[in-house]
Design a protein around this motif. Sequence first.
Motif, PDB file in Angstrom:
ATOM      1  N   VAL A   1       0.857  -1.195   0.000  1.00 24.04           N
ATOM      2  CA  VAL A   1       0.000   0.000   0.000  1.00 24.04           C
ATOM      3  C   VAL A   1       0.890   1.241   0.000  1.00 24.04           C
ATOM      4  O   VAL A   1       1.791   1.372   0.838  1.00 24.04           O
ATOM      5  CB  VAL A   1      -0.925   0.015   1.234  1.00 24.04           C
ATOM      6  N   PRO A   2       0.674   2.193  -0.918  1.00 23.19           N
ATOM      7  CA  PRO A   2       1.490   3.415  -0.941  1.00 23.19           C
ATOM      8  C   PRO A   2       1.311   4.238   0.339  1.00 23.19           C
ATOM      9  O   PRO A   2       0.362   4.032   1.107  1.00 23.19           O
ATOM     10  CB  PRO A   2       0.951   4.178  -2.156  1.00 23.19           C
ATOM     11  N   THR A   3       2.194   5.200   0.530  1.00 18.75           N
ATOM     12  CA  THR A   3       2.040   6.139   1.644  1.00 18.75           C
ATOM     13  C   THR A   3       0.995   7.179   1.252  1.00 18.75           C
ATOM     14  O   THR A   3       1.115   7.841   0.225  1.00 18.75           O
ATOM     15  CB  THR A   3       3.379   6.817   1.966  1.00 18.75           C
ATOM     16  N   PHE A   4      -0.050   7.315   2.075  1.00 14.36           N
ATOM     17  CA  PHE A   4      -1.118   8.274   1.780  1.00 14.36           C
ATOM     18  C   PHE A   4      -1.941   8.487   3.040  1.00 14.36           C
ATOM     19  O   PHE A   4      -1.750   7.819   4.065  1.00 14.36           O
ATOM     20  CB  PHE A   4      -1.999   7.773   0.630  1.00 14.36           C
ATOM     21  N   HIS A   5      -2.871   9.423   2.958  1.00 15.97           N
ATOM     22  CA  HIS A   5      -3.809   9.685   4.047  1.00 15.97           C
ATOM     23  C   HIS A   5      -5.223   9.303   3.630  1.00 15.97           C
ATOM     24  O   HIS A   5      -5.679   9.700   2.553  1.00 15.97           O
ATOM     25  CB  HIS A   5      -3.805  11.166   4.430  1.00 15.97           C
ATOM     26  N   GLY A   6      -5.900   8.576   4.480  1.00 19.98           N
ATOM     27  CA  GLY A   6      -7.302   8.309   4.258  1.00 19.98           C
ATOM     28  C   GLY A   6      -8.104   9.597   4.363  1.00 19.98           C
ATOM     29  O   GLY A   6      -7.892  10.397   5.273  1.00 19.98           O
ATOM     30  N   TYR A   7      -9.002   9.806   3.425  1.00 21.19           N
ATOM     31  CA  TYR A   7      -9.873  10.986   3.353  1.00 21.19           C
ATOM     32  C   TYR A   7      -9.109  12.277   3.056  1.00 21.19           C
ATOM     33  O   TYR A   7      -9.613  13.376   3.287  1.00 21.19           O
ATOM     34  CB  TYR A   7     -10.728  11.146   4.612  1.00 21.19           C
ATOM     35  N   SER A   8      -7.865  12.148   2.549  1.00 19.90           N
ATOM     36  CA  SER A   8      -7.164  13.367   2.134  1.00 19.90           C
ATOM     37  C   SER A   8      -7.784  13.895   0.842  1.00 19.90           C
ATOM     38  O   SER A   8      -8.290  13.134   0.013  1.00 19.90           O
ATOM     39  CB  SER A   8      -5.676  13.084   1.932  1.00 19.90           C
ATOM     40  N   TYR A   9      -7.722  15.198   0.686  1.00 21.63           N
ATOM     41  CA  TYR A   9      -8.330  15.839  -0.492  1.00 21.63           C
ATOM     42  C   TYR A   9      -7.500  15.531  -1.731  1.00 21.63           C
ATOM     43  O   TYR A   9      -6.272  15.559  -1.697  1.00 21.63           O
ATOM     44  CB  TYR A   9      -8.413  17.345  -0.268  1.00 21.63           C
ATOM     45  N   SER A  10      -8.183  15.238  -2.815  1.00 24.37           N
ATOM     46  CA  SER A  10      -7.501  14.958  -4.075  1.00 24.37           C
ATOM     47  C   SER A  10      -7.219  16.279  -4.791  1.00 24.37           C
ATOM     48  O   SER A  10      -8.142  16.982  -5.204  1.00 24.37           O
ATOM     49  CB  SER A  10      -8.361  14.050  -4.945  1.00 24.37           C
ATOM     50  N   GLY A  11      -5.940  16.618  -4.907  1.00 28.02           N
ATOM     51  CA  GLY A  11      -5.594  17.881  -5.548  1.00 28.02           C
ATOM     52  C   GLY A  11      -4.139  18.230  -5.369  1.00 28.02           C
ATOM     53  O   GLY A  11      -3.371  17.489  -4.757  1.00 28.02           O
ATOM     54  N   ASP A  12      -3.735  19.387  -5.914  1.00 29.96           N
ATOM     55  CA  ASP A  12      -2.360  19.877  -5.846  1.00 29.96           C
ATOM     56  C   ASP A  12      -2.306  21.175  -5.056  1.00 29.96           C
ATOM     57  O   ASP A  12      -3.316  21.879  -4.912  1.00 29.96           O
ATOM     58  CB  ASP A  12      -1.801  20.136  -7.242  1.00 29.96           C
ATOM     59  N   ALA A  13      -1.133  21.481  -4.560  1.00 35.41           N
ATOM     60  CA  ALA A  13      -0.907  22.762  -3.888  1.00 35.41           C
ATOM     61  C   ALA A  13       0.550  23.161  -4.101  1.00 35.41           C
ATOM     62  O   ALA A  13       1.439  22.316  -4.153  1.00 35.41           O
ATOM     63  CB  ALA A  13      -1.214  22.654  -2.396  1.00 35.41           C
ATOM     64  N   LYS A  14       0.761  24.458  -4.218  1.00 32.31           N
ATOM     65  CA  LYS A  14       2.124  24.958  -4.392  1.00 32.31           C
ATOM     66  C   LYS A  14       2.245  26.289  -3.675  1.00 32.31           C
ATOM     67  O   LYS A  14       1.348  27.131  -3.729  1.00 32.31           O
ATOM     68  CB  LYS A  14       2.451  25.135  -5.870  1.00 32.31           C
ATOM     69  N   GLY A  15       3.368  26.463  -2.950  1.00 29.19           N
ATOM     70  CA  GLY A  15       3.579  27.720  -2.272  1.00 29.19           C
ATOM     71  C   GLY A  15       4.717  27.635  -1.272  1.00 29.19           C
ATOM     72  O   GLY A  15       5.409  26.611  -1.159  1.00 29.19           O
ATOM     73  N   GLN A  16       4.907  28.724  -0.543  1.00 25.19           N
ATOM     74  CA  GLN A  16       5.884  28.724   0.544  1.00 25.19           C
ATOM     75  C   GLN A  16       5.404  27.785   1.642  1.00 25.19           C
ATOM     76  O   GLN A  16       4.219  27.441   1.726  1.00 25.19           O
ATOM     77  CB  GLN A  16       6.035  30.135   1.102  1.00 25.19           C
ATOM     78  N   PHE A  17       6.315  27.406   2.521  1.00 30.02           N
ATOM     79  CA  PHE A  17       5.923  26.483   3.586  1.00 30.02           C
ATOM     80  C   PHE A  17       6.409  26.995   4.942  1.00 30.02           C
ATOM     81  O   PHE A  17       7.360  27.816   5.027  1.00 30.02           O
ATOM     82  CB  PHE A  17       6.412  25.055   3.316  1.00 30.02           C
ATOM     83  N   VAL A  18       5.742  26.531   5.972  1.00 29.98           N
ATOM     84  CA  VAL A  18       6.050  26.917   7.351  1.00 29.98           C
ATOM     85  C   VAL A  18       6.039  25.659   8.227  1.00 29.98           C
ATOM     86  O   VAL A  18       5.467  24.629   7.854  1.00 29.98           O
ATOM     87  CB  VAL A  18       5.024  27.939   7.897  1.00 29.98           C
ATOM     88  N   TYR A  19       6.646  25.776   9.390  1.00 26.91           N
ATOM     89  CA  TYR A  19       6.667  24.695  10.384  1.00 26.91           C
ATOM     90  C   TYR A  19       5.772  25.105  11.546  1.00 26.91           C
ATOM     91  O   TYR A  19       5.890  26.211  12.084  1.00 26.91           O
ATOM     92  CB  TYR A  19       8.105  24.452  10.858  1.00 26.91           C
TER      93      TYR A  19
END
Length: 783
Positions: free
Chosen positions: A177-195
């Motif tokens: 089974v691949p690494t993934f999240h159950g019920y995660s939204y299907s889509g892309d995102a791009k941008g700066q990131f924070v911790y």
Amino acid sequence: MVNPNNSQTQSLLPHHHDRHRSRPRPVGQIGSRYSTAQRFCGFAAFGTFFLIAFSLVFAPRTSTSRDLRRLHHKIPQSELERALFASINPKSIRAYSKNYTAAPHLGGTNFELAKWTADTFEEFGIKAEIPTYDCYINYPLSAGIELYDKDGQVSYVPSLEEDILDEDPTTGLVDQVPTFHGYSYSGDAKGQFVYANYGRKEDFDLLSSKGLDFSNKIVIVKYGKIFRGLKVKFAQELGAAAVLIYSDPADDGGITLKNGYKAYPDGPARNPSSVQRGSVQFLSIAPGDPTTPGWPSKKGTSRVSPYDRIPSIPSLPISYREVIPILKQLNGHGIKPDQLGSDWKGDIDEFDYSVGPSKVELKLSNLQNYTITPLFNVIGRIEGIRAHETVVIGNHRDAWIAGGAGDPNSGSAVLLELAKAFGEMIKSGWKPLRTIVLASWDGEEYGLLGSTEWAEDHAKFLGDNVVAYINCDVSVSGHHLFVSSSPLLNQLFREAAKKVSHPEGGTVYEKWVEQNGAHIKNLGSGSDYTVFQDHLGIPSLDFGYSFGPGDPVYHYHSIYDSFHWMDTYDDPEWAYHSAIAKVWGLITLGLSEGEIIPFETEEYGRLLKLYVEDLEKKFPVLEAIKQALDINYHEKFGFKHSNQFQMSDIQRTSKPYNNLIQSIGKFIKSAAEFDEYTARLHKEYIKDYPWYKYPKKFRLLVAIKLANTKLFILDRAFLYDKGLDGGRDWFKHVVFAPGRYTGYAGALLPGLLEALEDKDWAAVEKWLKIITDCVDKADSIIS
């Protein structure tokens, strides 16, 4: 002349009737017949008297317990316990675990494993069925992460995969089974990131208060502290674009590479490539199928939008090894960890745990296939003498990976071992007093789907018949006993733990005391007991051995939660599995065989008092209410109010608050008396009485029946039909619910707690009355 009265003359004269008279019997014969009848009557009278006297003196004196055993051919519980212990075999538990972990069994897949479980139940003499529910879930199609440099070029692409290990055959399966999240939204995102540390609400609130803008940012957080779905929820509410979650070695209890331990498979430390999969459903809003909240997911059922209960932004899990090149881009940027708190800094040397935002961008891609697919519960049933009275025990079968030797299949293997033991007892003539249902749930990992849909489907039956639900999700993932329970079941668990030997010597109870003082946690959510306790008010218990100080690192939801890891590092003798099987079996027998339901009620009252006292410590305004102090609560405590609320609100609320305190005190007194009463009933139940006291035994059975009815409905008295505020109306219990900001951990008196947290005076008054009414109702049941 002859005198006619002369008897002698008369006797000599002939008489015309003489020839018609019977010949007189000799006097001796008449006396003989009369004396025989007298003797017979006398002997009969004496014999009757003798039998009565003999019965009074020598007839066996029997207890009601013994009478019922004879009537129903019941086997004494002590013999059942010996038979249980004799049946538990580490080798068979190991074999069951090996079969469960041999192939992937993600929720809604591997029907063959469900059928094998049902067939195994049947082999043991336990009738089984496979009810299905059509649930809305997702399966991964593809995922990817790209890190860009300052020129906008891709500089790093993590694999999002875990290392294949020659030593561990499970890791090399081609259909992993691949690494993934159950019920995660299907889509892309791009941008700066924070911790954002652990992604708790207080973490986001703290950063927001310091001016950090999360809009369109990709947020990186650590696993731990709260349910992962709420990390995504809080980020989404602040306008974030996506969430990336990793496991930091700082949370591995010191069993780390930095401290000299070797990584799995060569040692007990975390393998750096391990990834924690898991659901990101908003578990504290409602479990179960997010398109059918509150009703079962059957074919043709009506469905609603799921997005109040699952994310609308994508998320992915990642290993700490592969997240390091990304986190390094935050070094020196933004707020430093020493400005935020001690737990903001983890154990990755290459990362200084600055918050950011980054100067470069990250792209996250997450393509998911959302579908409605059948989930396969397996339900076994051992019919009881009282078929309508039922005890349910359960474990979920589905796992995020092919393995799952700890979560959940350590519990699955133990459940089968119990089924085997019960089957052997059935062959010896045993029939439980109460029906026992054994449940192997599907879809738990996505959000408690199988258990929730089944319980919603059978809510009336469960509410009317089920005495208790006993859950064992992860029976072994370490060597430290954890227990979460309704207070009614606390003492039953303690007594069972005292009877079972611990693998390291002594008893399970003694080792439990040594480790954490035999602490019993409050029920929140995160496993299949949730629908029973929080929605239906059925007393529930969840327990097992978990990861603790000194234990090999447990690779939660990783392919390294494998049979090889369990067999090599965590429980090579399968002794912890065996101990759990015995404890679980004893609890089940205690509930199924006890003529008097083995609940103790006083502890419930004492814990209610403790819960209120804890709220007083956390919220000083409650002390002001209790003392009816005339203070300006708005200025001092920051509570919301409008024109209709005056400064006398504190004084006005003093009465319902003190009513609650008094009601709890009254309930504690009633509960103590009721526990004494049921203890007396038990003594009378096992006490021997002569045969002629059957009326007393009959009255005793009536008293036991009435007491059981009260015990059965007691926890249900704490249900509030309208449920909790804030969109959490699925949760009906006023004492126990998952924390709205934690998901896993339980919130105590959640309605009142949340009203105080929100500084909502009207809600405080509302929940004081609701809780008091429930306590009074419970008190009236046992008074």
